[in-house]
Design a protein around this motif. Structure first.
Motif, PDB file in Angstrom:
ATOM      1  N   ALA A 175       0.861  -1.063   0.038  1.00  0.00           N
ATOM      2  CA  ALA A 175       0.039  -0.023  -0.127  1.00  0.00           C
ATOM      3  C   ALA A 175       0.858   1.270  -0.037  1.00  0.00           C
ATOM      4  CB  ALA A 175      -1.061  -0.324   1.081  1.00  0.00           C
ATOM      5  N   SER A 176       1.964   1.291   0.665  1.00  0.00           N
ATOM      6  CA  SER A 176       2.826   2.400   0.749  1.00  0.00           C
ATOM      7  C   SER A 176       3.347   2.938  -0.434  1.00  0.00           C
ATOM      8  CB  SER A 176       4.230   2.072   1.458  1.00  0.00           C
ATOM      9  OG  SER A 176       5.152   1.372   0.851  1.00  0.00           O
ATOM     10  N   ILE A 177       3.363   1.922  -1.681  1.00  0.00           N
ATOM     11  CA  ILE A 177       3.920   2.422  -2.960  1.00  0.00           C
ATOM     12  C   ILE A 177       3.163   3.392  -3.854  1.00  0.00           C
ATOM     13  CG2 ILE A 177       4.823   1.670  -5.337  1.00  0.00           C
ATOM     14  CD1 ILE A 177       5.953  -0.421  -3.619  1.00  0.00           C
ATOM     15  N   PRO A 178       1.662   3.087  -3.970  1.00  0.00           N
ATOM     16  CA  PRO A 178       0.909   3.876  -4.541  1.00  0.00           C
ATOM     17  C   PRO A 178       0.421   5.229  -3.674  1.00  0.00           C
ATOM     18  CG  PRO A 178      -0.431   1.977  -4.164  1.00  0.00           C
ATOM     19  CD  PRO A 178       1.227   1.687  -3.758  1.00  0.00           C
ATOM     20  N   LEU A 179       0.579   4.914  -2.320  1.00  0.00           N
ATOM     21  CA  LEU A 179       0.076   6.068  -1.459  1.00  0.00           C
ATOM     22  C   LEU A 179       1.249   7.002  -1.634  1.00  0.00           C
ATOM     23  CD1 LEU A 179      -1.749   4.258   1.360  1.00  0.00           C
ATOM     24  CD2 LEU A 179      -2.549   5.684  -0.207  1.00  0.00           C
ATOM     25  N   SER A 180       2.494   6.838  -1.904  1.00  0.00           N
ATOM     26  CA  SER A 180       3.529   7.595  -1.911  1.00  0.00           C
ATOM     27  C   SER A 180       3.065   9.014  -2.754  1.00  0.00           C
ATOM     28  CB  SER A 180       4.785   7.017  -2.523  1.00  0.00           C
ATOM     29  OG  SER A 180       4.711   6.886  -3.804  1.00  0.00           O
ATOM     30  N   VAL A 181       2.162   9.036  -3.672  1.00  0.00           N
ATOM     31  CA  VAL A 181       1.873  10.146  -4.471  1.00  0.00           C
ATOM     32  C   VAL A 181       0.835  11.045  -3.613  1.00  0.00           C
ATOM     33  CG1 VAL A 181       1.904   9.058  -6.796  1.00  0.00           C
ATOM     34  CG2 VAL A 181      -0.023   9.148  -5.624  1.00  0.00           C
ATOM     35  N   CYS A 182       0.472  10.505  -2.851  1.00  0.00           N
ATOM     36  CA  CYS A 182      -0.485  11.347  -1.598  1.00  0.00           C
ATOM     37  C   CYS A 182       0.287  12.144  -0.732  1.00  0.00           C
ATOM     38  CB  CYS A 182      -1.635  10.396  -1.022  1.00  0.00           C
ATOM     39  SG  CYS A 182      -2.520   9.680  -2.038  1.00  0.00           S
ATOM     40  N   PHE A 183       0.933  13.335  -1.160  1.00  0.00           N
ATOM     41  CA  PHE A 183       1.711  14.079  -0.274  1.00  0.00           C
ATOM     42  C   PHE A 183       2.651  13.330   0.771  1.00  0.00           C
ATOM     43  CE2 PHE A 183      -1.547  16.821  -1.444  1.00  0.00           C
ATOM     44  CZ  PHE A 183      -1.051  17.845  -2.105  1.00  0.00           C
ATOM     45  N   GLY A 184       3.235  12.076   0.044  1.00  0.00           N
ATOM     46  CA  GLY A 184       4.191  11.296   0.852  1.00  0.00           C
ATOM     47  C   GLY A 184       3.464  10.371   1.976  1.00  0.00           C
ATOM     48  N   MET A 185       2.111  10.240   2.028  1.00  0.00           N
ATOM     49  CA  MET A 185       1.566   9.452   2.978  1.00  0.00           C
ATOM     50  C   MET A 185       2.088   8.033   3.105  1.00  0.00           C
ATOM     51  SD  MET A 185      -0.859   8.945   5.223  1.00  0.00           S
ATOM     52  CE  MET A 185      -2.432  10.332   4.981  1.00  0.00           C
ATOM     53  N   GLY A 186       2.470   7.580   1.952  1.00  0.00           N
ATOM     54  CA  GLY A 186       3.063   6.081   1.749  1.00  0.00           C
ATOM     55  C   GLY A 186       4.225   5.838   2.484  1.00  0.00           C
ATOM     56  N   GLY A 187       5.114   6.948   2.715  1.00  0.00           N
ATOM     57  CA  GLY A 187       6.126   7.021   3.683  1.00  0.00           C
ATOM     58  C   GLY A 187       5.784   6.483   5.129  1.00  0.00           C
ATOM     59  N   LEU A 188       4.506   6.811   5.495  1.00  0.00           N
ATOM     60  CA  LEU A 188       4.057   6.612   6.967  1.00  0.00           C
ATOM     61  C   LEU A 188       3.937   4.998   6.819  1.00  0.00           C
ATOM     62  CD1 LEU A 188       1.742   9.402   8.032  1.00  0.00           C
ATOM     63  CD2 LEU A 188       4.083   8.931   8.726  1.00  0.00           C
TER      64      LEU A 188
ATOM     65  N   ALA B  86      10.109   6.522  -2.270  1.00  0.00           N
ATOM     66  CA  ALA B  86       9.042   6.918  -3.485  1.00  0.00           C
ATOM     67  C   ALA B  86       8.425   8.157  -2.785  1.00  0.00           C
ATOM     68  CB  ALA B  86       8.064   6.105  -4.099  1.00  0.00           C
ATOM     69  N   SER B  87       7.914   8.120  -1.574  1.00  0.00           N
ATOM     70  CA  SER B  87       7.277   9.149  -0.798  1.00  0.00           C
ATOM     71  C   SER B  87       8.214  10.404  -0.585  1.00  0.00           C
ATOM     72  CB  SER B  87       6.974   8.526   0.626  1.00  0.00           C
ATOM     73  OG  SER B  87       5.911   7.747   0.397  1.00  0.00           O
ATOM     74  N   ILE B  88       9.366  10.150  -0.503  1.00  0.00           N
ATOM     75  CA  ILE B  88      10.551  11.084  -0.426  1.00  0.00           C
ATOM     76  C   ILE B  88      10.677  11.845  -1.621  1.00  0.00           C
ATOM     77  CG2 ILE B  88      12.952  11.811   0.094  1.00  0.00           C
ATOM     78  CD1 ILE B  88      12.890   9.680   2.136  1.00  0.00           C
ATOM     79  N   VAL B  89      10.751  11.196  -2.591  1.00  0.00           N
ATOM     80  CA  VAL B  89      10.758  11.670  -4.097  1.00  0.00           C
ATOM     81  C   VAL B  89       9.545  12.338  -4.582  1.00  0.00           C
ATOM     82  CG1 VAL B  89      10.989  11.071  -6.356  1.00  0.00           C
ATOM     83  CG2 VAL B  89      12.299   9.972  -4.813  1.00  0.00           C
ATOM     84  N   MET B  90       8.467  11.954  -3.857  1.00  0.00           N
ATOM     85  CA  MET B  90       7.308  12.688  -4.593  1.00  0.00           C
ATOM     86  C   MET B  90       6.980  14.062  -3.473  1.00  0.00           C
ATOM     87  SD  MET B  90       5.983  11.010  -6.741  1.00  0.00           S
ATOM     88  CE  MET B  90       4.594  11.898  -7.011  1.00  0.00           C
ATOM     89  N   VAL B  91       7.181  14.044  -2.373  1.00  0.00           N
ATOM     90  CA  VAL B  91       7.341  15.170  -1.272  1.00  0.00           C
ATOM     91  C   VAL B  91       8.375  16.143  -1.944  1.00  0.00           C
ATOM     92  CG1 VAL B  91       7.869  16.317   0.728  1.00  0.00           C
ATOM     93  CG2 VAL B  91       6.452  14.238   0.659  1.00  0.00           C
ATOM     94  N   LEU B  92       9.449  15.765  -2.438  1.00  0.00           N
ATOM     95  CA  LEU B  92      10.471  16.718  -2.982  1.00  0.00           C
ATOM     96  C   LEU B  92       9.930  17.275  -4.531  1.00  0.00           C
ATOM     97  CD1 LEU B  92      13.874  14.849  -2.395  1.00  0.00           C
ATOM     98  CD2 LEU B  92      13.057  17.046  -1.296  1.00  0.00           C
ATOM     99  N   LEU B  93       9.322  16.534  -5.270  1.00  0.00           N
ATOM    100  CA  LEU B  93       8.808  16.917  -6.458  1.00  0.00           C
ATOM    101  C   LEU B  93       7.626  18.001  -6.052  1.00  0.00           C
ATOM    102  CD1 LEU B  93       8.372  13.778  -8.617  1.00  0.00           C
ATOM    103  CD2 LEU B  93       9.708  15.875  -8.891  1.00  0.00           C
ATOM    104  N   PHE B  94       6.698  17.679  -5.067  1.00  0.00           N
ATOM    105  CA  PHE B  94       5.638  18.630  -4.777  1.00  0.00           C
ATOM    106  C   PHE B  94       6.401  20.115  -4.274  1.00  0.00           C
ATOM    107  CE2 PHE B  94       2.817  14.789  -3.908  1.00  0.00           C
ATOM    108  CZ  PHE B  94       1.961  15.028  -5.068  1.00  0.00           C
ATOM    109  N   ILE B  95       7.189  20.079  -3.565  1.00  0.00           N
ATOM    110  CA  ILE B  95       7.913  21.062  -3.021  1.00  0.00           C
ATOM    111  C   ILE B  95       8.731  22.036  -4.323  1.00  0.00           C
ATOM    112  CG2 ILE B  95       9.888  22.126  -1.501  1.00  0.00           C
ATOM    113  CD1 ILE B  95       8.910  19.726   0.604  1.00  0.00           C
ATOM    114  N   PHE B  96       9.504  21.181  -5.002  1.00  0.00           N
ATOM    115  CA  PHE B  96      10.456  21.994  -5.828  1.00  0.00           C
ATOM    116  C   PHE B  96       9.906  21.911  -7.217  1.00  0.00           C
ATOM    117  CE2 PHE B  96      13.410  20.346  -2.565  1.00  0.00           C
ATOM    118  CZ  PHE B  96      13.829  21.757  -2.139  1.00  0.00           C
TER     119      PHE B  96
END
Length: 166
Positions: A100-113, A148-158
């Motif tokens: 579940a963490s992999i697809p949820l990583s696009v939800c502002f890093g929720m998959g990281g949790l 993947a969550s870290i990458v997505m959060v960085l993409l959202f920020i930058f």
């Protein structure tokens, strides 16, 4: 020391690397790299090289595990299903959360949790011979979900925002 190693030695070194990750001596990409080397290791030298630059509390002595030990096996009539169920449950929970963490990583890093929970829940299963595969898969996919969550959060920020023109 080019003595061959087995699953018990690899698991012990993975536990030491996990502790080093939790205490901040390793970052996640380095942990994942070392984890893949340890899981493929054939000799004690390969395992020791992954711990060589870490503090003393993370050192591994292959002679400590290779010395003959006496194992006490439970009696056949002893109820041994409770510990097996616990490791099976945590290994399956780790696997489900990791997936579940992999697809949820696009939800502002929720998959990281979910990935962190998967990594934590995989630890008891890594010590079990029956649930080692599920737990290892949960550990690896949980780490992928975290990355993947870290990458997505960085993409959202930058990620540059472009104004839309009509």
């Amino acid at each position: 020391m080019n003595e061959r190693v087995g699953n018990a030695q690899r698991t012990h070194v993975l536990d030491l690397l996990s502790n080093a990750l939790q205490e901040g001596y390793l970052d996640l990409p380095e942990f994942e790299q070392r984890m893949s080397i340890v899981t493929a290791a054939k000799t004690a030298d390969e395992l020791m090289s992954q711990l060589a630059d870490l503090p003393l509390q993370f050192r591994w002595d292959p002679r400590a595990l290779s010395s003959p030990t006496v194992r006490v096996l439970p009696l056949p009539s002893a109820p041994s299903t409770a510990p097996g169920r616990d490791t099976r449950t945590t290994a399956i929970a780790s696997l489900v959360l990791a997936i579940a963490s992999i697809p949820l990583s696009v939800c502002f890093g929720m998959g990281g949790l979910f990935g962190i929970a998967a990594v934590v829940l995989s630890r008891p299963g890594l010590r079990s011979s029956n649930d080692h595969g599920k737990a290892m898969t949960g550990l690896v996919l949980g780490c992928v979900g975290i990355a993947a969550s870290i990458v997505m959060v960085l993409l959202f920020i930058f990620m540059p925002t472009t104004p839309t023109t009509r």
